[in-house]
Design an enzyme around this catalytic site. Structure first.
Site, PDB file in Angstrom:
ATOM      1  N   SER A  13       0.836  -1.254   0.113  1.00 24.46           N
ATOM      2  CA  SER A  13       0.142   0.206  -0.163  1.00 24.46           C
ATOM      3  C   SER A  13       0.966   1.290   0.004  1.00 24.46           C
ATOM      4  O   SER A  13       1.547   1.423  -0.910  1.00 24.46           O
ATOM      5  CB  SER A  13      -0.938   0.058   1.089  1.00 24.46           C
ATOM      6  OG  SER A  13      -1.967   0.873   0.925  1.00 24.46           O
ATOM      7  N   HIS A  65      -5.853  -6.612  -2.219  1.00 24.90           N
ATOM      8  CA  HIS A  65      -4.701  -5.756  -1.742  1.00 24.90           C
ATOM      9  C   HIS A  65      -3.775  -6.558  -0.673  1.00 24.90           C
ATOM     10  O   HIS A  65      -2.456  -6.200  -1.017  1.00 24.90           O
ATOM     11  CB  HIS A  65      -5.320  -4.623  -0.806  1.00 24.90           C
ATOM     12  CG  HIS A  65      -4.501  -3.348  -0.430  1.00 24.90           C
ATOM     13  ND1 HIS A  65      -4.285  -2.635  -1.766  1.00 24.90           N
ATOM     14  CD2 HIS A  65      -3.963  -2.964   0.575  1.00 24.90           C
ATOM     15  CE1 HIS A  65      -3.412  -1.643  -0.952  1.00 24.90           C
ATOM     16  NE2 HIS A  65      -3.496  -1.624   0.386  1.00 24.90           N
ATOM     17  N   ASP A 101      -7.475  -6.154  -6.320  1.00 28.56           N
ATOM     18  CA  ASP A 101      -7.418  -4.639  -5.573  1.00 28.56           C
ATOM     19  C   ASP A 101      -7.638  -3.573  -6.320  1.00 28.56           C
ATOM     20  O   ASP A 101      -7.325  -3.602  -7.905  1.00 28.56           O
ATOM     21  CB  ASP A 101      -5.811  -4.657  -4.939  1.00 28.56           C
ATOM     22  CG  ASP A 101      -5.810  -3.391  -4.182  1.00 28.56           C
ATOM     23  OD1 ASP A 101      -6.718  -3.006  -3.507  1.00 28.56           O
ATOM     24  OD2 ASP A 101      -4.469  -2.791  -4.244  1.00 28.56           O
TER      25      ASP A 101
END
Length: 498
Positions: free
Chosen positions: A197, A474, A402
């Site tokens: 991230s 993710h 994601d």
């Protein structure tokens, strides 16, 4: 609406009020004797205090240690685990550093929810051994950073860090003391820095800081950086926004039909060129006012149609095929992690000082500090170009489901990054790679990679790879634990994905 609050890859706003925060106060004040302190040879204001843990808090057979790096008025918490299959007792044992994103996310999320040697149990009152923990072939350390995140804290009056470069300077000093004094078995590496991230910002900044400091101060303790492994990283915000249309309006992520209908897709397609144009202006002139304006244009024109409905009971930005059970974070395990680490027994075992009143998985203060700078909207491609030029290997891995840090965007920026290997990389097509899951060989996703001689007269090659993982969002280690461990071990061993 504060559109920055839901920017792509920013997953670390504090939990909704319905999440338990108890206990709020802890009277435990560990004595100095609980810890062993190691002083930096570079600065008298930098030291590390460390204590050994047993398997009570984290169910794993390996040695584990926790503590804090004291960087002047900043105090960074870490949790370190030895490798299950340690190769030697020399000074060249491999080490992996994990940083969760945010900005403001605690790395305890990565540890207890994804890839740590232990994982939170289903009741939130203990842990279970993780057979696919990432410390099989390498020691593994999780750090709450920047200061103010998780168990890390600041002295009263100290400003909250607000950009990736300040964070990188603190983390470099941490690693310098850690590998030279605290655990010298890692003195000569190799070190891989990894995360997901917003670590797409953290890791390139940290890598560039390490390399530049090693070059500038060759007589000081060196940090033996070998590679980066960035998972669903927020490297190039412009390209992440660009990837929203492909992720939501095609079947390319691996879905049976597009998530959005033609009407919404047409609106997004119409607004994308302006979003990209103003985001490029931010890249060229990284002024906070310009970058904040670019973020608003992309939010209003492209991102809001999905992310504006991402909350408990709504859409899941981190997996377009999954429900969202918890505001901001979506996954119920996140609440369990926070509850577990807030137990009195957890605070006592870790030796948490009175400065930390409670543990939170996300720091609102750090998030807001980063919002006040241009950090959220700038690209980190220049830092990656610098690292590749200095022979640091780079792995970009992506869970295809994601949206927040989507594969479509990663494919775009990895192809457009100007470096010596760009032509060779873009000329390759993504090919399937295979792994093992539940005892069976499966197609895990796709990959392409190049090995490029970066310096004249030096036969060493530098590796750059893009790897995608099917059936994963993710958090790749959470969604595909066995496959993600295979991916990491191949990368560490220098084995191709072919």
């Amino acid at each position: 609406m504060n559109y920055l609050y839901l920017l792509p890859c920013i997953i670390t706003s504090i939990l909704a009020s319905k999440v338990s925060q108890a206990p709020l106060l802890h009277d435990h004040d560990p004595s100095v004797s609980d810890f062993t302190t190691y002083q930096s040879e570079v600065s008298s204001s930098h030291s590390i205090r460390v204590k050994r843990q047993n398997a009570t808090l984290c169910d794993t057979p390996v040695d584990q240690y926790t503590g804090w790096l004291d960087v002047g008025a900043k105090h960074l918490f870490f949790w370190y685990f030895k490798a299950e299959n340690a190769a030697s007792d020399n000074d060249d044992e491999p080490l992996a550093l994990w940083l969760t994103g945010g900005p403001g996310g605690s790395s305890m999320l990565g540890m207890l929810q994804e890839l740590g040697p232990c994982l939170i149990n289903k009741h939130g009152n203990g842990t279970v051994y993780n057979p696919f923990g990432w410390n099989k072939e390498t020691a593994l350390i999780f750090v709450d950073q920047p200061a103010g995140v998780g168990f890390s804290y600041l002295d009263e009056g100290e400003p909250v860090p607000g950009d990736s470069f300040t964070s990188a300077a603190d983390m470099h000093l941490f690693l310098q003391v850690f590998v030279s004094k605290v655990f010298p078995e890692h003195k000569n590496g190799p070190l891989v820095i990894t995360g997901e991230s917003y670590a797409g910002h953290y890791l390139p900044a940290l890598g560039a800081q390490i390399v530049s400091q090693n070059i500038l101060y060759p007589k000081q303790a060196q940090v033996p950086l070998k590679s980066l492994a960035i998972g669903n990283g927020y490297v190039s915000p412009l390209d992440t926004a660009y990837g929203y249309w492909e992720t939501l309006c095609t079947t390319n992520p691996g879905v049976d039909k597009p998530i959005f209908n033609e009407t919404i897709c047409d609106i997004m397609a119409t607004n994308l060129p302006r979003c990209i144009a103003v985001a490029k202006t931010c890249y060229d002139y990284p002024d906070p006012a310009i970058c904040n304006a670019a973020a608003k244009v992309c939010w209003d024109g492209v991102i809001v149609f999905y992310d504006g409905e991402s909350y408990a009971g709504g859409r899941n930005r981190f997996d377009i095929t999954a429900p969202c059970d918890l505001d901001e974070f979506c996954y119920p395990e996140t609440e369990l992690v926070q509850d577990y680490l807030n137990l009195e027994s957890s605070f006592n075992a870790l030796g948490v000082p009175k400065n930390v009143r409670k543990f939170e998985v996300g720091s609102h203060a750090v998030e807001e500090a980063f919002q006040l700078t241009e950090d959220l909207e700038i690209t980190m491609k220049p830092q990656l170009e610098y690292l590749l030029a200095n022979q640091i290997d780079v792995l970009i891995y992506q869970g295809n489901l994601d949206l927040a840090c989507n594969t479509a965007g990663a494919k775009r920026w990895t192809a457009n990054m100007p470096w010596k290997g760009q032509s060779a990389f873009t000329s390759k097509e993504l090919k399937p790679w295979k792994s093992t899951k539940d005892g069976k060989e499966v197609v895990a996703g796709t990959f392409k990679e190049v090995n490029v001689k970066m310096m004249d007269g030096d036969e060493k090659t530098t590796r750059f790879a893009l790897v995608t993982v099917d059936g994963s969002g993710h958090m790749v280690p959470m969604d595909q634990p066995e496959i993600s461990l295979d991916m990491l071990n191949r990368w560490l061993a220098g084995k191709s994905f072919d």
